[in-house]
Structures are given as C-alpha cells and as structure tokens.
Design a protein around this motif. Structure first.
Motif, PDB file in Angstrom:
ATOM      1  N   LEU A   1       1.183 -20.544  32.875  1.00 36.75           N
ATOM      2  CA  LEU A   1       2.308 -20.427  31.944  1.00 36.75           C
ATOM      3  C   LEU A   1       2.890 -19.013  31.964  1.00 36.75           C
ATOM      4  O   LEU A   1       4.097 -18.834  31.787  1.00 36.75           O
ATOM      5  N   GLU A   2       2.048 -18.020  32.181  1.00 37.33           N
ATOM      6  CA  GLU A   2       2.549 -16.648  32.331  1.00 37.33           C
ATOM      7  C   GLU A   2       3.492 -16.563  33.528  1.00 37.33           C
ATOM      8  O   GLU A   2       4.566 -15.954  33.459  1.00 37.33           O
ATOM      9  N   GLU A   3       3.077 -17.177  34.618  1.00 38.51           N
ATOM     10  CA  GLU A   3       3.898 -17.157  35.835  1.00 38.51           C
ATOM     11  C   GLU A   3       5.223 -17.880  35.611  1.00 38.51           C
ATOM     12  O   GLU A   3       6.287 -17.400  36.028  1.00 38.51           O
ATOM     13  N   ALA A   4       5.164 -19.033  34.931  1.00 42.54           N
ATOM     14  CA  ALA A   4       6.387 -19.789  34.651  1.00 42.54           C
ATOM     15  C   ALA A   4       7.328 -18.993  33.756  1.00 42.54           C
ATOM     16  O   ALA A   4       8.546 -18.956  33.985  1.00 42.54           O
ATOM     17  N   ALA A   5       6.769 -18.334  32.744  1.00 44.14           N
ATOM     18  CA  ALA A   5       7.596 -17.534  31.833  1.00 44.14           C
ATOM     19  C   ALA A   5       8.213 -16.346  32.560  1.00 44.14           C
ATOM     20  O   ALA A   5       9.393 -16.017  32.357  1.00 44.14           O
ATOM     21  N   SER A   6       7.429 -15.712  33.416  1.00 43.76           N
ATOM     22  CA  SER A   6       7.938 -14.565  34.178  1.00 43.76           C
ATOM     23  C   SER A   6       9.109 -14.975  35.064  1.00 43.76           C
ATOM     24  O   SER A   6      10.129 -14.274  35.135  1.00 43.76           O
ATOM     25  N   ASP A   7       8.971 -16.120  35.731  1.00 43.02           N
ATOM     26  CA  ASP A   7      10.054 -16.606  36.594  1.00 43.02           C
ATOM     27  C   ASP A   7      11.318 -16.896  35.781  1.00 43.02           C
ATOM     28  O   ASP A   7      12.432 -16.555  36.200  1.00 43.02           O
ATOM     29  N   ALA A   8      11.143 -17.525  34.624  1.00 45.24           N
ATOM     30  CA  ALA A   8      12.299 -17.863  33.785  1.00 45.24           C
ATOM     31  C   ALA A   8      13.011 -16.600  33.299  1.00 45.24           C
ATOM     32  O   ALA A   8      14.250 -16.528  33.315  1.00 45.24           O
ATOM     33  N   LEU A   9      12.249 -15.616  32.886  1.00 45.11           N
ATOM     34  CA  LEU A   9      12.845 -14.367  32.395  1.00 45.11           C
ATOM     35  C   LEU A   9      13.574 -13.624  33.514  1.00 45.11           C
ATOM     36  O   LEU A   9      14.639 -13.038  33.292  1.00 45.11           O
TER      37      LEU A   9
ATOM     38  N   SER B   1      -0.820 -11.026  37.153  1.00 43.30           N
ATOM     39  CA  SER B   1      -0.347 -10.593  35.834  1.00 43.30           C
ATOM     40  C   SER B   1      -0.565  -9.094  35.645  1.00 43.30           C
ATOM     41  O   SER B   1       0.256  -8.410  35.019  1.00 43.30           O
ATOM     42  N   LEU B   2      -1.654  -8.578  36.196  1.00 47.58           N
ATOM     43  CA  LEU B   2      -1.896  -7.138  36.104  1.00 47.58           C
ATOM     44  C   LEU B   2      -0.879  -6.365  36.939  1.00 47.58           C
ATOM     45  O   LEU B   2      -0.476  -5.256  36.573  1.00 47.58           O
ATOM     46  N   GLU B   3      -0.453  -6.954  38.039  1.00 46.79           N
ATOM     47  CA  GLU B   3       0.603  -6.332  38.846  1.00 46.79           C
ATOM     48  C   GLU B   3       1.929  -6.329  38.079  1.00 46.79           C
ATOM     49  O   GLU B   3       2.703  -5.368  38.165  1.00 46.79           O
ATOM     50  N   ARG B   4       2.181  -7.404  37.338  1.00 45.44           N
ATOM     51  CA  ARG B   4       3.406  -7.431  36.519  1.00 45.44           C
ATOM     52  C   ARG B   4       3.354  -6.348  35.448  1.00 45.44           C
ATOM     53  O   ARG B   4       4.373  -5.712  35.147  1.00 45.44           O
ATOM     54  N   MET B   5       2.183  -6.148  34.869  1.00 46.62           N
ATOM     55  CA  MET B   5       2.055  -5.083  33.875  1.00 46.62           C
ATOM     56  C   MET B   5       2.318  -3.721  34.505  1.00 46.62           C
ATOM     57  O   MET B   5       2.986  -2.867  33.917  1.00 46.62           O
TER      58      MET B   5
END
Length: 463
Positions: A226-234, A254-258
């Motif tokens: 769900l984190e990945e899906a939310a990141s893509d949508a944003l 997710s740590l790379e996104r941070m």
C-alpha cells in the motif's frame, strides 16, 4: 579345596549383586541405557516446514532469521512455495509448520496430520494455532499516527488499511485511531484493501485526491504494498512533496523513498527477528520444552499465545543506521540463497553444462571472428544516392544530486538535453572510405590466421 573355591565364587557373586543394587543400577537398567544410546545415535534430524508470503518484500529477511538459527541446530528447514502442492506429501516428516501465507491446503493437512501450526505476522482463520509471532501491530499504528501529528494537526488524512478481516490489520487501525481521536480537527477517510486489491485502492486514492485537491494533508499506508501504491499515486498527481506519506512496514524501497524525501516516516517491524523467534518457538515445540510466552492475541479461535516483536519508528535521525542494516542483511540473505542453490545443483551436471557452454563460446567466437572483417564493412553502411542533407540527434540526460554536510542525498534533479546536428553527406562518405582502407590494410598485414580472426572479431564487436 574345591569347597573353598565354590565358597569364594559365591562370595564374589554376592558382592557383585550387592554393588549393583547399592549403586541403583541393575542389569535391566544397563541394557536400557545401552538401548537409549543406540536410539539417540540413529535419531533423524527434525524438519520444520515453512510457508511464507511470496509478495512480502521482507521475505528474505524473515528467511535469514530462520536460517541463521537453523545452521546452529540439527534441524532441517523445508520451504514450501505458494504454487507447490498442499497435500500430505508437502508436510511429510515435518514436526511444525511455520505459516505466513501460501497454499491454504497446508493448514488443513496440518490439522489432519496433527502438525502444530505456528502463525507468522497474521492469524489465519479457522485454524487452531500453537501460537503466533507478530510485530506489535497496535503499537505500529500508534507510531504512524504520532509521526503524523508531529507535522499535521488538522485537515484530511487518508488511511490505506490492509485486509480488514485480519486481526493484525484491525489492531493497526485501532492504533491509528487511538492517537488521532485526540485531534478533532483531523478528519479520516479509510480505504480497506483485501488481499490482492492494491491496484483498486490506488485508483480509489487517486480519485479521492483529485476530488479533494489541496485538502488532503497525509496518507497513512499500513503495508509495504500500500505504501508503494500510495507513492505511485502521489507521484502521478505531482503531490509527492505536498502530501505526507507515512508507512507501517519498512522495506528497502520505502527507506530509499525516505532518503529521497518522498516519504516522511515508516515503522521498522524487525522482519529478521520475526523469523528468528518463529524458529526458536518451533524448536521448543519439537523438543517439548516449556514456553516463556506471556502475551496472547484474541481472535475468533479465542486466546492465542503470542510472541510480540517490538517495533520502532524510522526517523531522519536513525534512517541511515536502519537502512544500512536492512541492506546488509538482505545482501547476506541473497548470498546465502545463491550458495544453497549452487550446493543443491549436482556437481556433475554443473561441470557438463560448463564444458558445453565453453565449447559453444569457442565455436561461436571462431565463427564470429572468421567473418569479422567482412561484417565490419557491411555494418558501416553506405550513404544512399540523392541525399542532400543528413541530421544526427544527440540526447543526453544529467542527474544532479544535492547532498548535506554528512553526504546524505536530500534532493535530486534530472535534466534532459536534445541536440540536432546537420552532417554533410560528403563527410560521411570520406569516413566510410577511410574505414574501408583501414580494414583492407589490416587484412594484408603479417598476421597469422588466428590473429586475423581475432582482429576481425574485435572489429565486429566494437562496431
């Protein structure tokens, strides 16, 4: 004299019997000990069956926790894939089943064959469990909410919940609400996500963000998917820097996104410790040792003994340490997996394949080299007749990284430059003539046949 000998023998026999009796060790006991020793020496290695979630990004970290402890014990770990058979043969010889996800028939057959089931991360429905090893889901929800309210105190917040039928998902949501209920100016919109429906939730989130443009302050995503899906949508809506993304299951992505600034927080659920604790518990079940378990989880089956794994928030301050730990453990797990694969592969087959591959390469290299000089001229091509103008398009992409004083990337920027140049046809013709004459002179040199083949092959691959 004969009578004295008989008396002496009788006396010695009496002493021997007395000695055996006073030491508490009779003849039957001695035979029994011998049998026990023989039985222990021929005992087989115990087997633990493991079925994990193939879609869990932290699967290898859990596996690493199990395997590291299994190496130190005389225990065989049998991993069962989701696509594998779930019949009785899959659990043959297994003393315990560690189950996170996979073929549901495994659970039924475990119940039928009286194989204890130890759940990992979540509680499967309709199964009597020996226990469950899980991260502290309610605490995870609280930490997510606390990370949110440290930055936002009002506005709309979207919660992307996992499977609402799972006990862990319910506890996580309860943790969110226990904190956010103290902030009346924050309004919540929850989208539940039964297993496999992440794409649907992504579309629901996208639609909601578009309808409530500028009103949504943050997205709380419970699982890595769900984190990945939310990141893509944003990203698609160009809101990655405007809407906060807070996760509930830290992974390497997710740590790379941070690190890049597109996600503000996550929760380290200690997947390695989950695997290690599951193995330790399974081993105690096999050895029939007492369990030092004081926690439990309430489910439809009643109270289930539980080993609760502590969790912690990933913040900018501890990000580098946690990220390094995840990456190193993942690399070690991948290396272990490669070694196991190589070890399982029959050596004879490996040698045969290597020889065949080597022969093919040599043969292919000879053929390529033999035609190299000819191919070089063919690949260069000729300028078609009647050409008045030739254009070349050169496209370059530059990635710029902005680092702070500690060398951490705090921002990235990409620029693309495209340049169109005009080349006179006469220049191309001169280049082709030069290449042709150079190739001809190489062919007439004092090289041996093998050297000519090598030269031709090199020219072809370079062109």
């Amino acid at each position: 004299m004969a009578k004295r000998k008989r008396t002496l023998v009788s006396f010695l026999s009496f002493c021997l019997c007395l000695s055996l009796t006073t030491s508490g060790c009779g003849l039957q006991a001695l035979l029994g000990n011998k049998n026990k020793t023989s039985s222990a020496s021929t005992s087989k290695t115990s087997t633990i069956a493991v079925s994990l979630n193939d879609n869990d990004p932290n699967k290898l970290l859990i596996t690493k926790g199990i395997d590291d402890l299994a190496k130190k014990e005389e225990v065989k770990v049998k991993y069962l894939g989701a696509s594998g058979s779930g019949d009785d043969s899959a659990l043959k010889g297994a003393k315990v089943l560690i189950y996170q996800a996979g073929n549901a028939n495994l659970l039924k057959n475990a119940q039928t064959n009286k194989v204890p089931v130890l759940a990992l991360s979540q509680v499967p429905a309709g199964i009597n469990l020996a226990g469950v090893v899980t991260p502290d889901q309610e605490k995870t929800g609280e930490l997510m909410a606390q990370a949110l309210v440290s930055k936002v105190s009002e506005g709309q917040v979207v919660i992307l919940q996992g499977d609402p039928s799972e006990t862990g998902s319910q506890e996580l949501l309860a943790g969110n609400k226990s904190v956010l209920s103290k902030y009346p100016k924050i309004s919540l919109q929850t989208f539940a996500s039964p297993s496999g429906s992440e794409s649907t939730v992504k579309q629901s989130l996208t639609d909601y963000l578009q309808k409530n443009s500028g009103k949504v302050q943050a997205v709380l995503a419970h699982t890595a998917k769900l984190e990945e899906a939310a990141s893509d949508a944003l990203k698609q809506l160009q809101l990655a820097k405007k809407v906060l993304l807070i996760g509930g299951q830290a992974t390497i992505p997710s740590l790379e996104r941070m690190a890049s600034g597109s996600q503000v927080s996550d929760v380290d659920t200690n997947p390695y410790l989950q695997g290690a604790n599951a193995f330790q518990w399974a081993q105690k079940i096999i050895n029939k040792e007492p369990l030092d378990i004081s926690d439990s989880i309430t489910s439809e089956q009643g109270e289930i003994p539980a080993k609760i794994i502590q969790v912690k928030t990933v913040t900018p301050e501890n990000l580098a340490v946690i990220q390094k730990s995840y990456v190193k453990t993942m690399q070690s797990a991948e290396q272990d997996q490669k070694q196991q694969t190589a070890k399982a592969k029959p050596q004879s087959k490996s040698q045969g394949d290597s020889k065949t591959q080597g022969d093919s390469k040599n043969k292919g290299g000879d053929q390529q080299g033999a035609g190299g000089s000819e191919n070089q001229g063919q690949n260069s091509g000729n300028v078609p007749s009647g050409v008045k103008k030739v254009t070349e398009t050169v496209k370059t992409e530059t990635t710029r990284e902005y680092l702070d004083g500690q060398g951490k990337v705090i921002g990235t920027e990409k620029t693309t430059n495209e340049q169109v140049k005009t080349v006179p046809p006469e220049m191309l013709q001169q280049e082709q003539k030069a290449q042709s004459s150079q190739s001809s002179s190489q062919g007439q040199g004092d090289q041996s046949p093998q050297e000519k083949v090598g030269s031709g092959g090199s020219g072809d691959s370079g062109g």
